[in-house]
Motif scaffolding. Structure first.
Motif, PDB file in Angstrom:
ATOM      1  N   ILE A  17      -6.518  -4.507  -6.589  1.00 16.82           N
ATOM      2  CA  ILE A  17      -7.204  -4.663  -5.313  1.00 16.82           C
ATOM      3  C   ILE A  17      -7.047  -6.101  -4.837  1.00 16.82           C
ATOM      4  CG2 ILE A  17      -9.428  -4.567  -4.123  1.00 16.82           C
ATOM      5  CD1 ILE A  17      -8.418  -1.820  -5.061  1.00 16.82           C
ATOM      6  N   HIS A  19      -8.666  -8.747  -2.922  1.00 16.43           N
ATOM      7  CA  HIS A  19     -10.020  -8.944  -2.385  1.00 16.43           C
ATOM      8  C   HIS A  19     -10.079 -10.018  -1.301  1.00 16.43           C
ATOM      9  CE1 HIS A  19     -10.148 -11.837  -5.910  1.00 16.43           C
ATOM     10  NE2 HIS A  19     -10.522 -12.614  -4.911  1.00 16.43           N
ATOM     11  N   LEU A  36     -12.249  -0.113   1.035  1.00 16.50           N
ATOM     12  CA  LEU A  36     -12.980  -0.140  -0.231  1.00 16.50           C
ATOM     13  C   LEU A  36     -14.249   0.705  -0.155  1.00 16.50           C
ATOM     14  CD1 LEU A  36     -12.482  -3.867  -1.252  1.00 16.50           C
ATOM     15  CD2 LEU A  36     -11.459  -1.842  -2.314  1.00 16.50           C
ATOM     16  N   PHE A  39     -13.396   4.136  -1.080  1.00 11.33           N
ATOM     17  CA  PHE A  39     -12.577   4.225  -2.286  1.00 11.33           C
ATOM     18  C   PHE A  39     -12.917   5.455  -3.125  1.00 11.33           C
ATOM     19  CE2 PHE A  39     -11.614   3.191  -6.729  1.00 11.33           C
ATOM     20  CZ  PHE A  39     -10.307   2.743  -6.636  1.00 11.33           C
ATOM     21  N   PRO A 129     -15.575  -6.646  -4.323  1.00  8.61           N
ATOM     22  CA  PRO A 129     -14.980  -5.317  -4.167  1.00  8.61           C
ATOM     23  C   PRO A 129     -15.822  -4.205  -4.770  1.00  8.61           C
ATOM     24  CG  PRO A 129     -13.696  -6.653  -5.704  1.00  8.61           C
ATOM     25  CD  PRO A 129     -14.684  -7.558  -5.062  1.00  8.61           C
ATOM     26  N   VAL A 173      -9.348  -2.360 -13.256  1.00  7.11           N
ATOM     27  CA  VAL A 173      -9.101  -2.877 -11.906  1.00  7.11           C
ATOM     28  C   VAL A 173      -8.691  -4.339 -11.993  1.00  7.11           C
ATOM     29  CG1 VAL A 173     -10.097  -3.356  -9.636  1.00  7.11           C
ATOM     30  CG2 VAL A 173     -10.815  -1.314 -10.904  1.00  7.11           C
ATOM     31  N   SER A 175      -8.204  -7.593  -9.813  1.00  6.90           N
ATOM     32  CA  SER A 175      -8.714  -8.051  -8.519  1.00  6.90           C
ATOM     33  C   SER A 175      -8.171  -9.444  -8.229  1.00  6.90           C
ATOM     34  CB  SER A 175     -10.248  -8.066  -8.535  1.00  6.90           C
ATOM     35  OG  SER A 175     -10.758  -8.554  -7.311  1.00  6.90           O
ATOM     36  N   SER A 268      -3.025  -3.414  -1.608  1.00  2.74           N
ATOM     37  CA  SER A 268      -3.640  -2.902  -2.836  1.00  2.74           C
ATOM     38  C   SER A 268      -2.808  -1.729  -3.343  1.00  2.74           C
ATOM     39  CB  SER A 268      -5.085  -2.477  -2.576  1.00  2.74           C
ATOM     40  OG  SER A 268      -5.879  -3.601  -2.198  1.00  2.74           O
TER      41      SER A 268
END
Length: 272
Positions: A17, A19, A36, A39, A129, A173, A175, A268
């Motif tokens: 992701i 951010h 997001l 998501f 996020p 994840v 970020s 992303s």
């Protein structure tokens, strides 16, 4: 993993992701914010047992996990933004069992020194996020640091070591930001050509499975040093990419793309 009464369903995907700016937390004009917020309805509908976030805002000399019993603190590691942002809280529970499992997997894969921090909460690379993705804050969260004196392959190998977590119901994840040159940010329309060139190269490399090129982006990508003067915000992508597993046909999918501030890409990706 942290929620014993919940049946463990394997997680098939990992995510990177972008951010972008901390303004993502409040600025409804940013398309990435709306992406997001949708998501868990549109991108990943399964509820994970716990979440591991690799954030570009936590740099250490050796891999370190936050091992929190109770609620994660919300860290405001940004300056000069609207006051309302400093009132936001993301009170997700810590994930101490996951933290210990991360240490175990990394050590068994040859990372000799892996540390845990029993006090550090979630920096804005994690909570901003996640506040949009999982606003209920009811999923345990653990953070893992990046090592900016290492390279992309090193972080890819961290991801490979962590791939078994997916079978244990953990959402991994990364970020960061697809481009991240804070000195080049401008409040103007359009996108800088060098940022577009790097962003396009990254997309083409990822969706065509050229992961080795991405690991060696500093020599392979156009405008690499302009797009990332420091590697902190790209290394979370390498971890997510590595954690996708040993699939010879592995390819990434671009799941969101937008820009702000002339040079900041919110690209992303999903890996599976």
């Amino acid at each position: 993993m942290e929620m014993g009464s919940q049946m463990t369903l394997p997680v098939k995907e990992t995510f990177f992701i972008s951010h972008g700016s901390p303004m993502l937390s409040i600025d409804d004009s940013l398309p990435a914010r709306h992406f997001l917020r949708c998501f868990k309805e549109r991108v990943f509908t399964q509820k994970p047992n716990s979440i591991l976030v690799i954030s570009g805002h936590w740099e250490t000399s050796e891999p370190t996990v936050n091992c929190i019993t109770g609620i994660n603190d919300t860290i405001y590691d940004f300056y000069g933004f609207p006051q309302q942002m400093y009132q936001l809280k993301y009170q997700a529970p810590g994930a101490p069992k996951l933290a210990k499992r991360v240490k175990e997997l990394l050590k068994s894969s040859g990372f000799k020194q892996v540390h845990q921090d029993n006090n550090r909460g979630l920096d804005h690379g994690a909570w901003v996020p996640l506040m949009l993705m999982y606003p209920e804050a009811d999923i345990p969260v653990c953070q893992l640091s990046v090592q900016t004196k290492k390279d992309g392959t090193y972080h890819f190998n961290i991801g490979k070591a962590l791939a078994p977590l997916k079978e244990e119901g953990v959402l991994i994840v990364g970020s960061g930001s697809a481009t991240h040159n804070l000195r080049a940010l401008r409040d103007t329309a359009g996108v800088a050509s060098w940022a577009m060139d790097f962003d396009n190269w990254l997309k083409e490399s990822l969706v065509n499975g050229r992961y080795e090129d991405v690991n060696n982006y500093m020599t392979k990508a156009p405008c690499a040093k302009l797009a990332h003067p420091w590697p902190d915000h790209l290394y979370p992508l390498h971890v997510a990419m590595g954690a996708a597993g040993e699939n010879a046909n592995a390819k990434a999918e671009l799941i969101h793309h937008s820009w702000s501030n002339h040079t900041l890409s919110y690209a992303s990706y999903k890996f599976k």
